[in-house]
Design a protein around this motif. Structure first.
Motif, PDB file in Angstrom:
ATOM      1  N   ILE A   1     -20.149 -38.559 -77.479  1.00 42.88           N
ATOM      2  CA  ILE A   1     -21.500 -39.019 -77.190  1.00 42.88           C
ATOM      3  C   ILE A   1     -21.811 -40.354 -77.893  1.00 42.88           C
ATOM      4  O   ILE A   1     -21.154 -40.716 -78.873  1.00 42.88           O
ATOM      5  N   LEU A   2     -22.814 -41.028 -77.346  1.00 36.57           N
ATOM      6  CA  LEU A   2     -23.285 -42.296 -77.927  1.00 36.57           C
ATOM      7  C   LEU A   2     -24.699 -42.080 -78.434  1.00 36.57           C
ATOM      8  O   LEU A   2     -25.577 -41.610 -77.729  1.00 36.57           O
ATOM      9  N   ILE A   3     -24.896 -42.460 -79.699  1.00 40.48           N
ATOM     10  CA  ILE A   3     -26.198 -42.330 -80.362  1.00 40.48           C
ATOM     11  C   ILE A   3     -26.632 -43.678 -80.903  1.00 40.48           C
ATOM     12  O   ILE A   3     -25.821 -44.436 -81.431  1.00 40.48           O
ATOM     13  N   HIS A   4     -27.907 -43.989 -80.757  1.00 40.38           N
ATOM     14  CA  HIS A   4     -28.516 -45.133 -81.450  1.00 40.38           C
ATOM     15  C   HIS A   4     -29.392 -44.566 -82.565  1.00 40.38           C
ATOM     16  O   HIS A   4     -30.386 -43.880 -82.291  1.00 40.38           O
ATOM     17  N   LYS A   5     -29.012 -44.853 -83.794  1.00 40.24           N
ATOM     18  CA  LYS A   5     -29.775 -44.384 -84.952  1.00 40.24           C
ATOM     19  C   LYS A   5     -30.635 -45.533 -85.457  1.00 40.24           C
ATOM     20  O   LYS A   5     -30.124 -46.570 -85.893  1.00 40.24           O
ATOM     21  N   TYR A   6     -31.945 -45.372 -85.369  1.00 43.88           N
ATOM     22  CA  TYR A   6     -32.861 -46.471 -85.677  1.00 43.88           C
ATOM     23  C   TYR A   6     -32.931 -46.749 -87.166  1.00 43.88           C
ATOM     24  O   TYR A   6     -32.937 -45.826 -87.990  1.00 43.88           O
ATOM     25  N   ILE A   7     -33.008 -48.025 -87.482  1.00 44.62           N
ATOM     26  CA  ILE A   7     -33.030 -48.484 -88.877  1.00 44.62           C
ATOM     27  C   ILE A   7     -34.409 -49.026 -89.195  1.00 44.62           C
ATOM     28  O   ILE A   7     -34.949 -49.859 -88.465  1.00 44.62           O
TER      29      ILE A   7
END
Length: 264
Positions: free
Chosen positions: A257-263
């Motif tokens: 899976i592809l995840i974007h983890k917000y900073i």
């Protein structure tokens, strides 16, 4: 004018949002009776979806959402008699640009929100807060414009400098994120949270069961809740991630899976 309001709320499972929807029904009734225009408080996407399920049942009204810019997360819903044109309506939001007397880069979203709420302003009267390098933009209910102008003197320990700007001058920035690719055994919510935040399945389940997780702004306390891709997942005190989707599936049935983890 609206008979048996309880009947309109029978389909709502989320008891925490019943108050929001009861207030909406009161607003709808006033618009229909007095032929005036009313704006709700700022609502997140999940709350607005619940509101639409009620608004669409009344043929004598129209509505429009406004948050200052198209992709705003928090927006008000403006409700008005069906015969009016939205372009003729008064505006219900104001936008401030905020700088400080020293180093703005030391300030965070939390600092600005905390300073506003410290003035006695409720969260639902505040829209998006956009943090840029040297200043911030805050979107608020227009009724509070003068109050904030006169009373917001400091943010954290810095002197606040406030100027009203037009909505057209809002500068939009894309949220920063870290791209993560990982493999999980299933698309259950507890499995994904455990993988992304480096937790045990038990800890992940405990967090979900304690009501600290929202999926697309909706509280979810079901550990086996199945994800499909595209969901925004927030975990209290740990942050937000966007489950962008499945990249592939192994022969053993595991998902890449592809995840974007917000900073920030």
């Amino acid at each position: 004018m609206i008979n048996d309001k309880k009947k309109y709320l029978e389909h709502i499972d989320d008891k925490e949002e019943i108050i929001t929807l009861r207030k909406l029904l009161d607003d709808i009734e006033i618009v229909m009776r007095d032929k005036i225009v009313i704006a709700t408080n700022f609502l997140n996407p999940y709350q607005r979806t619940l509101c639409y399920s009620l608004l669409n049942r009344f043929i004598d009204i129209s509505y429009h959402e406004e948050g200052g810019y198209e992709d705003a997360e928090r927006k008000v819903i403006i409700i008005y008699p069906d015969y009016l044109k939205y372009t003729k309506l008064d505006d219900f939001i104001s936008v401030f640009k905020i700088t400080t007397s020293y180093d703005f880069s030391d300030l965070s979203h939390k600092d600005i929100l905390g300073s506003l709420m410290g003035l006695g302003i409720k969260r639902e009267k505040i829209g998006d807060i956009i943090i840029l390098k040297d200043f911030a933009e805050i979107i608020i209910s227009k009724e509070l414009k003068d109050y904030i102008s006169f009373n917001l003197k400091k943010i954290s320990n810095q002197t606040a400098i406030i100027n009203e700007i037009d909505k057209e001058d809002i500068i939009i920035i894309k949220p920063k994120y870290k791209e993560i690719q990982t493999t999980i055994s299933s698309l259950r919510l507890d499995v994904l949270i455990a993988a992304i935040f480096n937790l045990s399945r038990k800890n992940s389940s405990d967090i979900i069961n304690s009501g600290k997780v929202k999926v697309d702004f909706k509280p979810i306390d079901n550990v086996s809740f199945k994800l499909n891709g595209g969901e925004l997942i927030s975990v209290r005190k740990k942050g937000r991630v966007k489950f962008e989707g499945i990249l592939g599936e192994s022969k053993k049935g595991k998902y890449r899976i592809l995840i974007h983890k917000y900073i920030g």
